[in-house]
Write a protein that holds these residues in place. Structure first.
Motif, mmCIF file in Angstrom:
data_model
loop_
_atom_site.group_PDB
_atom_site.id
_atom_site.type_symbol
_atom_site.label_atom_id
_atom_site.label_comp_id
_atom_site.label_asym_id
_atom_site.label_seq_id
_atom_site.Cartn_x
_atom_site.Cartn_y
_atom_site.Cartn_z
ATOM 1 N N ALA A 12 93.149 -21.677 79.406
ATOM 2 C CA ALA A 12 92.565 -21.157 78.171
ATOM 3 C C ALA A 12 93.084 -19.748 77.967
ATOM 4 O O ALA A 12 93.649 -19.143 78.868
ATOM 5 N N PRO A 13 92.900 -19.183 76.767
ATOM 6 C CA PRO A 13 93.361 -17.823 76.533
ATOM 7 C C PRO A 13 92.758 -16.851 77.531
ATOM 8 O O PRO A 13 91.641 -17.040 78.012
ATOM 9 N N LYS A 14 93.491 -15.789 77.853
ATOM 10 C CA LYS A 14 93.037 -14.806 78.817
ATOM 11 C C LYS A 14 91.660 -14.289 78.442
ATOM 12 O O LYS A 14 91.420 -13.884 77.316
ATOM 13 N N GLY A 15 90.761 -14.250 79.405
ATOM 14 C CA GLY A 15 89.424 -13.763 79.159
ATOM 15 C C GLY A 15 88.475 -14.829 78.672
ATOM 16 O O GLY A 15 87.280 -14.602 78.604
ATOM 17 N N ALA A 16 88.993 -16.028 78.299
ATOM 18 C CA ALA A 16 88.133 -17.051 77.723
ATOM 19 C C ALA A 16 87.717 -18.102 78.744
ATOM 20 O O ALA A 16 86.669 -18.702 78.615
ATOM 21 N N SER A 17 88.541 -18.366 79.757
ATOM 22 C CA SER A 17 88.224 -19.415 80.722
ATOM 23 C C SER A 17 87.244 -18.900 81.765
ATOM 24 O O SER A 17 87.200 -17.708 82.046
ATOM 25 N N PRO A 18 86.454 -19.788 82.350
ATOM 26 C CA PRO A 18 85.528 -19.361 83.405
ATOM 27 C C PRO A 18 86.278 -18.706 84.558
ATOM 28 O O PRO A 18 87.428 -19.033 84.849
ATOM 29 N N PHE A 19 85.612 -17.806 85.223
ATOM 30 C CA PHE A 19 86.198 -17.048 86.316
ATOM 31 C C PHE A 19 86.559 -17.951 87.490
ATOM 32 O O PHE A 19 85.736 -18.730 87.961
ATOM 33 N N VAL A 20 87.798 -17.852 87.940
ATOM 34 C CA VAL A 20 88.242 -18.505 89.166
ATOM 35 C C VAL A 20 88.854 -17.414 90.045
ATOM 36 O O VAL A 20 89.864 -16.817 89.679
ATOM 37 N N ALA A 102 73.641 -11.448 92.083
ATOM 38 C CA ALA A 102 75.078 -11.177 92.191
ATOM 39 C C ALA A 102 75.297 -9.677 92.027
ATOM 40 O O ALA A 102 74.468 -8.961 91.469
ATOM 41 N N THR A 103 76.436 -9.218 92.517
ATOM 42 C CA THR A 103 76.835 -7.818 92.373
ATOM 43 C C THR A 103 78.320 -7.779 92.057
ATOM 44 O O THR A 103 79.118 -8.421 92.742
ATOM 45 N N VAL A 160 76.363 -14.754 83.811
ATOM 46 C CA VAL A 160 76.880 -15.884 83.034
ATOM 47 C C VAL A 160 78.329 -16.168 83.413
ATOM 48 O O VAL A 160 78.753 -17.324 83.513
ATOM 49 N N GLY A 161 79.097 -15.125 83.667
ATOM 50 C CA GLY A 161 80.476 -15.304 84.074
ATOM 51 C C GLY A 161 80.616 -15.999 85.416
ATOM 52 O O GLY A 161 81.655 -16.585 85.725
ATOM 53 N N LEU A 162 79.558 -15.951 86.225
ATOM 54 C CA LEU A 162 79.574 -16.562 87.556
ATOM 55 C C LEU A 162 78.807 -17.877 87.610
ATOM 56 O O LEU A 162 78.856 -18.582 88.624
ATOM 57 N N GLU A 163 78.097 -18.217 86.554
ATOM 58 C CA GLU A 163 77.232 -19.394 86.573
ATOM 59 C C GLU A 163 77.966 -20.692 86.874
ATOM 60 O O GLU A 163 77.424 -21.551 87.603
ATOM 61 N N PRO A 164 79.196 -20.891 86.388
ATOM 62 C CA PRO A 164 79.889 -22.125 86.750
ATOM 63 C C PRO A 164 80.113 -22.278 88.256
ATOM 64 O O PRO A 164 80.275 -23.388 88.749
ATOM 65 N N ARG A 183 58.741 -13.409 83.459
ATOM 66 C CA ARG A 183 59.768 -13.596 82.431
ATOM 67 C C ARG A 183 61.114 -13.158 82.997
ATOM 68 O O ARG A 183 61.203 -12.232 83.800
ATOM 69 N N LEU A 184 62.164 -13.824 82.527
ATOM 70 C CA LEU A 184 63.525 -13.517 82.957
ATOM 71 C C LEU A 184 64.325 -13.001 81.775
ATOM 72 O O LEU A 184 64.127 -13.454 80.638
ATOM 73 N N ARG A 185 65.224 -12.078 82.041
ATOM 74 C CA ARG A 185 66.107 -11.530 81.020
ATOM 75 C C ARG A 185 67.498 -11.348 81.642
ATOM 76 O O ARG A 185 67.609 -11.012 82.821
ATOM 77 N N PHE A 186 68.523 -11.567 80.871
ATOM 78 C CA PHE A 186 69.859 -11.167 81.307
ATOM 79 C C PHE A 186 70.743 -11.011 80.084
ATOM 80 O O PHE A 186 70.453 -11.534 79.008
ATOM 81 N N VAL A 187 71.816 -10.243 80.277
ATOM 82 C CA VAL A 187 72.741 -9.961 79.181
ATOM 83 C C VAL A 187 74.142 -10.324 79.642
ATOM 84 O O VAL A 187 74.452 -10.277 80.837
ATOM 85 N N THR A 188 74.992 -10.695 78.678
ATOM 86 C CA THR A 188 76.332 -11.142 79.043
ATOM 87 C C THR A 188 77.361 -10.795 77.977
ATOM 88 O O THR A 188 77.025 -10.651 76.797
ATOM 89 N N LYS A 189 78.613 -10.698 78.420
ATOM 90 C CA LYS A 189 79.761 -10.617 77.511
ATOM 91 C C LYS A 189 80.572 -11.906 77.574
ATOM 92 O O LYS A 189 81.695 -11.956 77.077
ATOM 93 N N PHE A 190 80.017 -12.923 78.203
ATOM 94 C CA PHE A 190 80.730 -14.191 78.350
ATOM 95 C C PHE A 190 80.001 -15.302 77.595
ATOM 96 O O PHE A 190 78.815 -15.197 77.317
ATOM 97 N N HIS A 191 80.731 -16.364 77.319
ATOM 98 C CA HIS A 191 80.190 -17.414 76.441
ATOM 99 C C HIS A 191 79.933 -18.730 77.182
ATOM 100 O O HIS A 191 79.620 -19.732 76.542
ATOM 101 N N HIS A 192 80.005 -18.730 78.488
ATOM 102 C CA HIS A 192 79.922 -19.976 79.253
ATOM 103 C C HIS A 192 78.459 -20.370 79.478
ATOM 104 O O HIS A 192 77.940 -20.292 80.594
#
Length: 356
Positions: A12-20, A102-103, A160-164, A183-192
């Motif tokens: 996938a385009p750079k930055g779009a595929s899940p982290f490997v 995660a850290t 979210v970037g690590l969820e897969p 309650r749970l909260r989290f923020v992300t810059k990823f779309h997975h």
């Protein structure tokens, strides 16, 4: 308990595929946990090189001929271990506590506070003893009941970037669904987010997306999902019934910032389904930096266009006796007023939780 099937994603385009990751380290004790075993099986199947380490806090033999090369490799390195400290840090103003799953982050955002918070440990750590982490969260909830206790899962990472790879967010979401006072909260810059859409959440998890104008995303947020992909993911989250929010951070004063931020909120309003407008929250954070961060950022991203001129900033003292450089009051007020007006123009029922 949720499970995740790990597969190497298609190109996938750079930055779009899940982290490997390109290299993985394991603490031996991590392999005694089901999640650790599952990640090891995926690593072996995928053919990713791996090594053993005595501690996720001491990765000392990373490859690379220079400090900058080692930094870049570290951002593609995953360390699988146990979270031994189960005393949670506070997480104001976002939540009462940070819940540590995660850290570290695979993104290369120039301005990120993790540049200095993680120091010489920019590699990405995931913790496999999530049952123990969840049990610690349960104790915090019981201690504060009947008050609601909020947990932020993205203080030191972008989960979210690590969820897969981990499936840890799914476990937290389903746990929190049953907590009357949690309650749970989290923020992300990823779309997975697809694996989160069908989970039982009971409205107890607020998922927020970090957004910004095109100038900031283009110049300062490499290796993250495109703005359009983030908004498409936000629409999915809204349709799945999750409470939704956005963090606009860092808000950066640059040539054309008014047009850029006006376009941002117009684009949001156009892309989001109507059900996303109800209960929507915004958190606004102006750009800030420390002297230490300035030095680290300029070393790691020597061609950055990020403005960090101390002479143009106001010094603001922090909680622990350490200060940060923020915009002078006149600029900060202009940013706050303009962006707040744009938010309420497009989302009259939204809430702005804070501007800082």
């Amino acid at each position: 308990m949720s499970t995740t099937t790990l597969e190497r994603p298609a190109a996938a385009p750079k930055g779009a595929s899940p982290f490997v990751p390109e290299l993985v380290y394991f603490e031996p004790a991590a392999l005694e946990y089901p999640k650790g075993k599952r990640i090891m099986e995926w690593v072996e199947k995928t053919g990713i090189p791996y090594r053993m380490t005595t501690s996720h806090n001491r990765i000392t033999n990373l490859p690379g001929e220079s400090e900058l090369e080692q930094y870049k490799i570290a951002k593609r390195t995953l360390v699988v271990g146990l979270r031994k400290t189960l005393k949670f840090d506070t997480s104001k103003p976002s939540a009462e506590y940070a819940i540590p799953i995660a850290t570290g982050c695979m993104g290369h955002c120039h301005y990120c506070y993790l540049q200095t918070t993680l120091g010489a440990k920019p590699y990405i750590r995931v913790y496999v003893n999530t049952d123990e982490i969840i049990e610690a969260a349960r104790k915090y909830i019981v201690e504060r009941a009947p008050e609601v206790t909020r947990f932020e899962a993205a203080c030191t990472s972008d989960p979210v970037g690590l969820e897969p790879i981990t499936g840890s967010l799914a476990e937290l979401i389903e746990f929190m669904a049953d907590q009357e006072h949690g309650r749970l909260r989290f923020v992300t810059k990823f779309h997975h987010v697809d694996s989160l859409l069908d989970l039982r959440h009971n409205g107890h998890t607020r998922i927020r997306f970090s957004v910004n104008d095109k100038y900031v995303i283009k110049h300062f947020e490499p290796s993250t999902s495109r703005f359009e992909d983030r908004i498409e993911a936000a629409a999915k989250i809204a349709r799945a019934g999750y409470p939704l929010g956005f963090i606009v951070a860092p808000i950066i004063w640059h040539d054309g910032w008014e047009d850029g931020y006006a376009e941002l909120f117009a684009s949001l309003a156009e892309a989001l389904p109507q059900e996303a407008h109800t209960g929507l929250t915004f958190e606004l954070i102006q750009h800030r930096f420390t002297k230490t961060a300035k030095g680290v950022i300029e070393k790691r991203y020597p061609k950055t266009k990020l403005e960090m001129d101390i002479e143009k900033r106001k010094y603001k003292w922090g909680r622990w006796g350490q200060g940060k450089y923020v915009y002078p009051d006149e600029q900060a007020d202009a940013l706050r007023m303009f962006i707040s007006e744009r938010i309420f123009d497009h989302f009259p029922d939204a809430t702005i939780d804070y501007f800082t």
